[in-house]
Design an enzyme around this catalytic site. Structure first.
Site, PDB file in Angstrom:
ATOM      1  CB  SER A 142      -0.933   0.003   1.220  1.00 58.79           C
ATOM      2  OG  SER A 142      -1.894   1.020   1.081  1.00 58.79           O
ATOM      3  CB  CYS A 166       0.559   8.238  -8.269  1.00 65.49           C
ATOM      4  SG  CYS A 166      -0.500   6.878  -8.791  1.00 65.49           S
ATOM      5  CB  THR A 177     -10.493 -14.987 -14.188  1.00 65.98           C
ATOM      6  OG1 THR A 177     -10.668 -16.053 -13.240  1.00 65.98           O
ATOM      7  CG2 THR A 177      -9.615 -13.899 -13.584  1.00 65.98           C
ATOM      8  N   PRO A 228     -14.680 -18.519 -11.702  1.00 64.61           N
ATOM      9  CG  PRO A 228     -16.759 -19.523 -11.361  1.00 64.61           C
ATOM     10  CD  PRO A 228     -15.490 -19.668 -12.135  1.00 64.61           C
ATOM     11  CB  ALA A 246      -7.670 -10.604 -12.761  1.00 59.61           C
ATOM     12  N   GLY A 261      -6.527  -4.317 -11.783  1.00 57.46           N
ATOM     13  CA  GLY A 261      -5.309  -3.515 -11.897  1.00 57.46           C
ATOM     14  C   GLY A 261      -4.605  -3.657 -13.232  1.00 57.46           C
ATOM     15  CE1 TYR A 309     -17.993  33.290 -13.980  1.00 55.68           C
ATOM     16  CE2 TYR A 309     -20.263  34.070 -13.767  1.00 55.68           C
ATOM     17  CZ  TYR A 309     -18.926  34.330 -14.012  1.00 55.68           C
ATOM     18  OH  TYR A 309     -18.512  35.599 -14.274  1.00 55.68           O
TER      19      TYR A 309
HETATM   20  P1  FAD Z   1       0.703  -2.339  -8.276  1.00 48.18           P
HETATM   21  O1  FAD Z   1       0.187  -1.168  -7.552  1.00 48.18           O
HETATM   22  O2  FAD Z   1       1.999  -2.214  -8.975  1.00 48.18           O
HETATM   23  O3  FAD Z   1       0.781  -3.565  -7.264  1.00 48.18           O
HETATM   24  C1  FAD Z   1       1.169  -4.827  -7.696  1.00 48.18           C
HETATM   25  C2  FAD Z   1       1.985  -5.478  -6.595  1.00 48.18           C
HETATM   26  O4  FAD Z   1       1.947  -6.869  -6.808  1.00 48.18           O
HETATM   27  C3  FAD Z   1       3.441  -5.080  -6.628  1.00 48.18           C
HETATM   28  O5  FAD Z   1       3.828  -4.513  -5.410  1.00 48.18           O
HETATM   29  C4  FAD Z   1       4.180  -6.386  -6.889  1.00 48.18           C
HETATM   30  O6  FAD Z   1       5.402  -6.489  -6.181  1.00 48.18           O
HETATM   31  C5  FAD Z   1       3.183  -7.418  -6.392  1.00 48.18           C
HETATM   32  N1  FAD Z   1       3.323  -8.731  -7.018  1.00 48.18           N
HETATM   33  C6  FAD Z   1       3.466  -9.005  -8.341  1.00 48.18           C
HETATM   34  N2  FAD Z   1       3.490 -10.344  -8.542  1.00 48.18           N
HETATM   35  C7  FAD Z   1       3.380 -10.913  -7.333  1.00 48.18           C
HETATM   36  C8  FAD Z   1       3.348 -12.263  -6.911  1.00 48.18           C
HETATM   37  N3  FAD Z   1       3.428 -13.259  -7.785  1.00 48.18           N
HETATM   38  N4  FAD Z   1       3.247 -12.510  -5.586  1.00 48.18           N
HETATM   39  C9  FAD Z   1       3.149 -11.493  -4.688  1.00 48.18           C
HETATM   40  N5  FAD Z   1       3.175 -10.198  -5.053  1.00 48.18           N
HETATM   41  C10 FAD Z   1       3.272  -9.906  -6.354  1.00 48.18           C
HETATM   42  N6  FAD Z   1      -1.606   6.098 -12.226  1.00 48.18           N
HETATM   43  C11 FAD Z   1      -2.448   7.143 -12.213  1.00 48.18           C
HETATM   44  O7  FAD Z   1      -3.646   6.955 -12.440  1.00 48.18           O
HETATM   45  N7  FAD Z   1      -2.000   8.405 -11.940  1.00 48.18           N
HETATM   46  C12 FAD Z   1      -0.701   8.662 -11.686  1.00 48.18           C
HETATM   47  O8  FAD Z   1      -0.324   9.820 -11.423  1.00 48.18           O
HETATM   48  C13 FAD Z   1       0.205   7.590 -11.716  1.00 48.18           C
HETATM   49  N8  FAD Z   1       1.517   7.811 -11.500  1.00 48.18           N
HETATM   50  C14 FAD Z   1       2.355   6.738 -11.477  1.00 48.18           C
HETATM   51  C15 FAD Z   1       3.698   6.987 -11.220  1.00 48.18           C
HETATM   52  C16 FAD Z   1       4.586   5.923 -11.182  1.00 48.18           C
HETATM   53  C17 FAD Z   1       6.040   6.189 -10.931  1.00 48.18           C
HETATM   54  C18 FAD Z   1       4.115   4.592 -11.370  1.00 48.18           C
HETATM   55  C19 FAD Z   1       5.056   3.448 -11.320  1.00 48.18           C
HETATM   56  C20 FAD Z   1       2.790   4.358 -11.637  1.00 48.18           C
HETATM   57  C21 FAD Z   1       1.896   5.429 -11.697  1.00 48.18           C
HETATM   58  N9  FAD Z   1       0.549   5.231 -11.972  1.00 48.18           N
HETATM   59  C22 FAD Z   1      -0.304   6.292 -11.979  1.00 48.18           C
HETATM   60  C23 FAD Z   1       0.026   3.886 -12.282  1.00 48.18           C
HETATM   61  C24 FAD Z   1      -0.539   3.210 -11.042  1.00 48.18           C
HETATM   62  O9  FAD Z   1       0.384   3.283 -10.012  1.00 48.18           O
HETATM   63  C25 FAD Z   1      -0.869   1.763 -11.378  1.00 48.18           C
HETATM   64  O10 FAD Z   1      -1.814   1.759 -12.406  1.00 48.18           O
HETATM   65  C26 FAD Z   1      -1.424   1.003 -10.179  1.00 48.18           C
HETATM   66  O11 FAD Z   1      -0.498   0.984  -9.142  1.00 48.18           O
HETATM   67  C27 FAD Z   1      -1.780  -0.430 -10.581  1.00 48.18           C
HETATM   68  O12 FAD Z   1      -2.187  -1.141  -9.461  1.00 48.18           O
HETATM   69  P2  FAD Z   1      -1.929  -2.711  -9.361  1.00 48.18           P
HETATM   70  O13 FAD Z   1      -2.482  -3.151  -8.061  1.00 48.18           O
HETATM   71  O14 FAD Z   1      -2.380  -3.348 -10.593  1.00 48.18           O
HETATM   72  O15 FAD Z   1      -0.352  -2.839  -9.365  1.00 48.18           O
END
Ligand code: FAD
Length: 549
Positions: free
Chosen positions: A35, A39, A272, A275, A279, A281, A426
């Protein structure tokens, strides 16, 4: 059980707990932190967010204490056995594998930065930015840099944020991008102010030139990059911002369906084809608006919302279906902001969607109130029924409000007529009685009704009788690109000088931003000119869209 403990995963876990106090909830995260604020990462590198701790939104301890989650950091899910309903989990600290059983499994493993298979990609000094560890490594290099130079490859959202932050740290930055423009999802003319902002801040922008190799010394330390053109740029710090690839191996191995754009396929409840497995993100696909097609949208908003819904569904058996995702996004680059939602005009063309657009340039609030600055707003819509398909905005202030208003309207399938009727707040410090959203919608409505017909800023004007209705001083100061043959008749003189024009010819009127041209077009139409077009966005947008010489 939840795989991935950041945006989607943490949202899923905490919602699941809030909806079901008795569930056993295990949150697996292969890295050190759960967590955290992905961003915010660029802003700590640039020290705009000074306190690193601010990025750690909810600690493992907080999640355990407040939400009674079983949080296992440095634990990687390596396989899913759907028949046995178990996940193989490796403790990355000990190397030990265990089998954990689940009733419901939520996958939110995110995406990995794309690194092209080029020479030097593993050299020291080459970075990508995805998580806290990446940020720490980049920040340490930035803090220790003696040359205070850096190369950023990729001019997408993250690349631009990093560029801005490095410049704020006093770095000389080179930015390389394979596409001919920054922010490739935007229509080219819309990002011209961003490119000007880069130039004004001393950033060397290498457009239309992809990276071919990372140059290294004998110790495998990066010394620069070579571009496809052969041009070399020197620096020991290279940051790759080339987009991401979804982490789908776990899902693939488990036989879960993958969509056309490479993300895990789900239904409206984030399930997915199994059921009991959800998934969300960056690893998954969403049904997007306005095309109703399934695609990946690697943004935090959809990940958080989808995670919340999946957590609720897993914990209770029901939730609202997820709404279509529009890909609404925004970025600040120095004093400019660019935002978009839905389809750009070029994306509409790519998807075969019938679309047209109007562009207005107007103050973000009343011009007479101090601090008014120009906002450019492009509205993309269906020319048959006026349905809003997308919008892009760029300016110093007020971009977020207009894009969010239009995104909201699009969610409810609004037409440009609906936008024209929105009752928006406005007062002079905040907007105008006719907000930029209204002005764009009015122009679109005029276009649809045939009251004023717009042509795009980059149109070929060579065969048209071109009438520039600005003052002669304005024309001298900023000639219309490709408008050498234009007749200059200021709008206030048009009725008196109308005889100088040929009513039988195709006529294009242009002014500074399109407002006076609208008045001129209406005059001409009512004086027997049947084929009159208004150049959308006037000379301002034309001169961004068409570069002479
Ligand atoms: P994540 O938040 O990346 O979380 C996935 C986690 O899963 C990771 O910590 C990874 O280590 C873990 N993981 C992967 N595989 C496994 C496994 N097999 N077992 C256990 N753990 C695992 N979006 C915006 O809308 N606005 C923004 O301003 C913005 N700025 C960003 C800036 C940066 C530098 C980055 C990197 C991203 C930014 N994003 C932004 C995109 C946004 O952060 C992502 O879209 C979002 O975090 C996706 O969420 P997620 O849960 O899919 O993946």
């Amino acid at each position: 059980m939840i795989v991935g403990g950041v945006a989607g995963g943490a949202s899923a876990a905490t919602r699941a707990r809030r909806m079901n106090e008795s569930a056993e909830i295990i949150l697996l995260e292969k890295d050190e932190y759960v967590s955290f604020a992905n961003c915010g990462l660029p802003y700590h590198i640039g020290e705009e967010i000074v306190d690193r701790g601010q990025l750690l939104v909810a600690s493992k301890e907080l999640l355990e204490r407040r939400f009674r989650l079983d949080v296992r950091v440095r634990h990687e899910a390596t396989a899913v056995n759907r028949a046995a309903k178990t996940v193989t989990v490796r403790n990355l600290s000990t190397g030990e594998d265990t089998q954990l059983s689940y009733d419901k499994l939520i996958l939110s493993p995110g995406a990995a930065p794309f690194v092209p298979p080029i020479p030097g990609k593993d050299a020291s000094g080459v970075f990508t930015l995805r998580n806290v560890a990446d940020m720490d490594h980049i920040k340490a290099s930035v803090d220790d840099s003696e040359t205070k130079t850096a190369i950023v490859v990729g001019a997408g959202f993250i690349g631009l944020e990093v560029v801005e932050q490095l410049v704020n740290r006093g770095f000389q930055v080179a930015l390389a991008e394979m596409q001919p423009q920054v922010l490739p999802p935007f229509d080219a003319e819309m990002v011209e102010p961003i490119q000007c902002a880069l130039q004004a801040n001393g950033v060397g922008f290498y457009a239309g030139d992809g990276i071919k190799a990372i140059l290294t010394d004998d110790m495998n330390v990066a010394t620069g990059i070579e571009l496809s053109s052969g041009q070399q740029i020197k620096s020991n710090l290279v940051i790759l911002g080339l987009g991401v690839r979804p982490n789908t191996q776990l899902a693939l191995d488990a036989g879960l369906n993958i969509g056309k754009t490479g993300g895990i396929l789900t239904n409206r409840w984030l399930q997915t084809n199994d059921p009991d497995i959800y998934a969300v993100g960056d690893a998954s696909e969403y049904v997007t608006c306005p095309t109703d097609s399934s695609m990946r949208v690697a943004l935090a908003g959809p990940a958080n919302r989808a995670g919340r819904l999946a957590g609720e569904h897993a914990a209770t058996g029901s939730c609202h279906p997820i709404a279509n995702v529009l890909g609404t996004a925004i970025v600040r680059v120095f004093d400019q902001t660019a935002g978009m939602t839905g389809l750009s005009l070029k994306a509409a063309t790519r998807f075969g969607v019938n679309a047209t657009s109007v562009t207005v340039v107007t103050g973000q609030h009343a011009g007479y109130f101090p601090g008014a600055t120009p906002l450019t707003l492009k509205l993309v819509f269906d020319p048959t029924d006026g349905r809003v398909l997308g919008a892009q905005a760029v300016g110093k202030d007020g971009v977020d409000k207009r894009i969010d208003v239009i995104a909201t309207a699009m969610t409810f399938k609004a037409t440009v007529q609906d936008l024209a009727g929105l009752d928006l707040c406005y007062a002079p410090p905040f907007g105008s009685a006719k907000d930029p959203v209204h002005q764009a919608a009015f122009a679109a409505c005029n276009h649809l009704a045939g009251v004023d017909t717009f042509i795009p800023a980059d149109a070929d004007l060579s065969d048209a009788q071109l009438v520039d209705v600005r003052t002669s001083d304005e024309v001298k100061k900023s000639p219309l690109a490709g408008g050498g043959h234009a007749v200059n008749i200021p709008v206030d003189d048009l009725r008196d000088r109308i005889g100088e024009l040929d009513a039988s010819r195709k006529t294009v009127v242009s002014c500074g931003v399109g407002v006076r041209a609208h008045v001129a077009a209406r005059i001409l139409r009512q004086h027997g000119f049947d084929n009159v077009r208004n150049l959308s966005g006037g000379a301002t947008v034309r001169n961004r869209a068409v570069k002479e010489g």
